[in-house]
Design an enzyme around this catalytic site. Structure first.
Site, PDB file in Angstrom:
ATOM      1  N   GLY A  46       9.281 -45.031 -14.067  1.00 43.90           N
ATOM      2  CA  GLY A  46       9.429 -43.598 -14.263  1.00 43.90           C
ATOM      3  C   GLY A  46      10.290 -43.023 -13.147  1.00 43.90           C
ATOM      4  CD  GLN A  51      10.915 -40.030  -8.200  1.00 45.96           C
ATOM      5  OE1 GLN A  51      10.726 -40.088  -9.398  1.00 45.96           O
ATOM      6  NE2 GLN A  51      10.522 -40.990  -7.370  1.00 45.96           N
ATOM      7  CB  CYS A  96       6.180 -43.254  -5.606  1.00 43.23           C
ATOM      8  SG  CYS A  96       7.328 -41.899  -5.853  1.00 43.23           S
ATOM      9  CG  LEU A  97      11.320 -46.069  -7.982  1.00 45.82           C
ATOM     10  CD1 LEU A  97      12.487 -45.877  -8.950  1.00 45.82           C
ATOM     11  CD2 LEU A  97      11.241 -47.528  -7.534  1.00 45.82           C
ATOM     12  CG  HIS A 138       3.741 -40.994 -10.449  1.00 49.70           C
ATOM     13  ND1 HIS A 138       3.125 -41.677  -9.417  1.00 49.70           N
ATOM     14  CD2 HIS A 138       5.022 -40.804 -10.038  1.00 49.70           C
ATOM     15  CE1 HIS A 138       3.998 -41.868  -8.445  1.00 49.70           C
ATOM     16  NE2 HIS A 138       5.169 -41.362  -8.796  1.00 49.70           N
ATOM     17  CD  GLU A 139       7.906 -40.546 -12.663  1.00 51.56           C
ATOM     18  OE1 GLU A 139       8.642 -39.807 -11.964  1.00 51.56           O
ATOM     19  OE2 GLU A 139       7.511 -41.655 -12.263  1.00 51.56           O
ATOM     20  CG  HIS A 142       7.833 -37.178  -8.628  1.00 56.12           C
ATOM     21  ND1 HIS A 142       7.827 -37.192  -7.249  1.00 56.12           N
ATOM     22  CD2 HIS A 142       7.625 -38.463  -9.016  1.00 56.12           C
ATOM     23  CE1 HIS A 142       7.616 -38.439  -6.821  1.00 56.12           C
ATOM     24  NE2 HIS A 142       7.482 -39.225  -7.883  1.00 56.12           N
TER      25      HIS A 142
HETATM   26 ZN    ZN Z   1       7.049 -41.200  -7.924  1.00 55.05          ZN
END
Ligand code: ZN
Length: 184
Positions: A46, A51, A96-97, A138-139, A142
């Site tokens: 995701g 991000q 998470c990236l 989660h996304e 963000h």
């Molecule tokens: Zn994340």
């Protein structure tokens, strides 16, 4: 292929609320394509627009890279709004990236209903559960400036503090392009 550097923990844009997308134009379609390429290159499932440096209200999800979900397809969520959450919750380990190499168990609703626009700007409503539901929440966070590490208890947060500072200072080794450290 255009890979966009991924913003890292501490970058200001990751605390900002996303702004609704007004229309789909070729530039936006290209951006979504770049988001998928950036996410796939980093082996993510995701990715939210902030991000990768954009304040637009959009995130992409593709869990088909996991062997458990070969039939899943890439999904785009534009101007998403979670309109219903189950009372029943479950715990799952997230990563998470934007917070490389940090993982923690997060408690979230087991099922949610999400309203959004697709890439044709048509309205969609989806009820989701399981792993897809986890990634979507989660996304979605963000886009509201929330990290998964905000959702763990204080004791767990304290344990991660050093790691998070290390990421902020870019004392990290990652296999995908990330943004340079921001000045305070
Ligand atoms: Zn994340």
């Amino acid at each position: 292929m255009t890979l966009i550097p991924v913003n890292q923990y501490g970058d200001k844009i990751l605390r900002k609320k996303a702004v609704p997308v007004q229309k789909i134009d070729p530039e936006f379609v290209k951006f979504v394509k770049d988001m998928f390429e950036t996410m796939h290159n980093a082996y993510g499932v995701g990715l939210a627009a902030n991000q990768v440096g954009s304040n637009k209200s959009v995130f992409v999800v593709d869990i088909s890279v996991m062997k458990e979900f070969p039939d899943e397809k890439p999904r785009v969520f534009i101007n998403p709004k979670i309109i219903d959450r189950s009372d029943k919750t479950c715990s799952y380990e997230e990563g998470c990236l934007s917070i490389p190499d940090v993982r923690a168990d997060v408690i979230r609703p087991e099922k949610v209903t999400i309203a959004f626009k697709d890439l044709d700007f048509n309205d969609q409503v989806m009820e989701v559960d399981g792993f897809l539901c986890r990634v979507i929440q989660h996304e979605y966070d963000h886009l509201n400036g929330i990290y998964f590490t905000d959702r763990i208890d204080e004791f767990e947060q304290k344990k991660l503090k050093k790691e998070l500072i290390r990421i902020k200072n870019r004392k990290i080794e990652v296999e995908y392009p990330v943004t340079p450290r921001e000045r305070d």
